[in-house]
Design a protein around this motif. Structure first.
Motif, PDB file in Angstrom:
ATOM      1  N   ARG A  67      27.621  66.508   1.301  1.00  0.00           N
ATOM      2  CA  ARG A  67      26.736  67.612   1.704  1.00  0.00           C
ATOM      3  C   ARG A  67      25.570  67.788   0.741  1.00  0.00           C
ATOM      4  O   ARG A  67      24.518  68.289   1.105  1.00  0.00           O
ATOM      5  CB  ARG A  67      27.524  68.920   1.790  1.00  0.00           C
ATOM      6  N   ASP A  68      25.751  67.381  -0.517  1.00  0.00           N
ATOM      7  CA  ASP A  68      24.713  67.540  -1.532  1.00  0.00           C
ATOM      8  C   ASP A  68      23.621  66.481  -1.425  1.00  0.00           C
ATOM      9  O   ASP A  68      22.635  66.525  -2.162  1.00  0.00           O
ATOM     10  CB  ASP A  68      25.331  67.499  -2.929  1.00  0.00           C
ATOM     11  N   ARG A  70      21.427  66.086   0.830  1.00  0.00           N
ATOM     12  CA  ARG A  70      20.169  66.648   1.312  1.00  0.00           C
ATOM     13  C   ARG A  70      19.265  67.036   0.148  1.00  0.00           C
ATOM     14  O   ARG A  70      18.056  66.804   0.182  1.00  0.00           O
ATOM     15  CB  ARG A  70      20.432  67.850   2.197  1.00  0.00           C
ATOM     16  N   GLY A  71      19.824  67.611  -0.897  1.00  0.00           N
ATOM     17  CA  GLY A  71      19.036  67.985  -2.074  1.00  0.00           C
ATOM     18  C   GLY A  71      18.412  66.777  -2.750  1.00  0.00           C
ATOM     19  O   GLY A  71      17.263  66.825  -3.211  1.00  0.00           O
ATOM     20  N   GLY A  73      17.587  64.002  -1.183  1.00  0.00           N
ATOM     21  CA  GLY A  73      16.526  63.577  -0.284  1.00  0.00           C
ATOM     22  C   GLY A  73      15.281  64.435  -0.392  1.00  0.00           C
ATOM     23  O   GLY A  73      14.155  63.927  -0.366  1.00  0.00           O
ATOM     24  N   GLU A  74      15.449  65.749  -0.527  1.00  0.00           N
ATOM     25  CA  GLU A  74      14.298  66.637  -0.631  1.00  0.00           C
ATOM     26  C   GLU A  74      13.504  66.389  -1.906  1.00  0.00           C
ATOM     27  O   GLU A  74      12.277  66.365  -1.896  1.00  0.00           O
ATOM     28  CB  GLU A  74      14.746  68.094  -0.533  1.00  0.00           C
ATOM     29  N   ARG A  77      11.767  62.955  -1.575  1.00  0.00           N
ATOM     30  CA  ARG A  77      10.668  63.041  -0.617  1.00  0.00           C
ATOM     31  C   ARG A  77       9.441  63.713  -1.228  1.00  0.00           C
ATOM     32  O   ARG A  77       8.303  63.396  -0.885  1.00  0.00           O
ATOM     33  CB  ARG A  77      11.132  63.806   0.618  1.00  0.00           C
ATOM     34  N   PHE A 100      23.200  56.481   1.741  1.00  0.00           N
ATOM     35  CA  PHE A 100      22.115  57.413   2.061  1.00  0.00           C
ATOM     36  C   PHE A 100      20.918  57.180   1.148  1.00  0.00           C
ATOM     37  O   PHE A 100      19.772  57.112   1.603  1.00  0.00           O
ATOM     38  CB  PHE A 100      22.611  58.860   1.930  1.00  0.00           C
ATOM     39  N   LEU A 104      17.190  56.047   2.077  1.00  0.00           N
ATOM     40  CA  LEU A 104      16.101  56.932   1.677  1.00  0.00           C
ATOM     41  C   LEU A 104      15.022  56.158   0.917  1.00  0.00           C
ATOM     42  O   LEU A 104      13.836  56.267   1.228  1.00  0.00           O
ATOM     43  CB  LEU A 104      16.665  58.051   0.794  1.00  0.00           C
TER      44      LEU A 104
END
Length: 145
Positions: A67-68, A70-71, A73-74, A77, A100, A104
Motif C-alpha cells: 500500500r505504501d 503509492r507514496g 510513485g508520487e 513522479r 512496481f 515506474l
C-alpha cells in the motif's frame, strides 16, 4: 550459486550468502528528530526547503506493505530520487514493490539500482548517479620516478 539465485539475491528477494562484501561492524547513526520536515507518512523523509529550492532533494522510504508504493510513485513522479528500503517487508510484498518500482522507472525513463540487499535507488531521467570510485591519474597516486 546458480544464476537464478544470483538474480534473486541481486533483487533482494533472497538472502545473499556472499559475505565478502558486507561489514558486520557497520553501525547506523540513526538521528531522529533532526530539523528535517516529515512528509505525510513518518516513514518518508524529504530534505529541507532550502534543498528543495536548489533542486537537491532525495527521499528515503521504508514501506511496511505494498500500500505504501503509492507514496514512492508520487515522489518519483515529482522528480525526486527515492531510496527504497525493503528490509522490514515480507519477501512477497517486497517483490511486488520492486516490480512496481521497475515499471515506474521504465515508464518515466528513470533508472533503478540496487544499493544493498533489499535497498534500491530510483533516479529520475534528469539525475546522474556518480560512482564513488576515485579517478586515478595514469601514472599512479604518487610519482615514483
Amino acid at each position: 550459486m546458480g544464476s537464478v539465485r544470483k538474480a534473486s539475491a541481486w533483487l533482494g528477494l533472497v538472502e545473499d550468502n556472499d559475505e565478502r562484501y558486507y561489514d558486520d561492524e557497520y553501525s547506523e547513526d540513526a538521528e531522529t528528530g533532526t530539523n528535517q520536515p516529515w512528509v505525510t507518512d513518518p516513514r518518508v523523509q524529504v530534505a529541507s526547503e532550502k534543498a528543495e529550492d536548489t533542486g537537491r532533494r532525495i527521499a528515503t522510504v521504508t514501506p511496511d506493505s505494498f500500500r505504501d508504493a503509492r507514496g514512492i510513485g508520487e515522489l518519483f513522479r515529482d522528480g525526486v530520487p527515492v531510496i527504497v528500503n525493503l528490509t522490514s517487508m515480507d519477501p512477497t510484498d517486497a517483490k511486488r514493490v520492486v516490480d512496481f518500482a521497475a515499471g515506474l522507472t521504465f515508464g518515466l525513463r528513470g533508472s533503478i539500482e540496487r544499493v544493498a540487499t533489499r535497498v534500491f535507488l530510483l533516479t529520475p531521467a534528469h539525475t546522474q548517479v556518480v560512482n564513488g570510485e576515485a579517478v586515478r591519474p595514469a601514472d599512479g597516486f604518487f610519482n615514483q620516478s
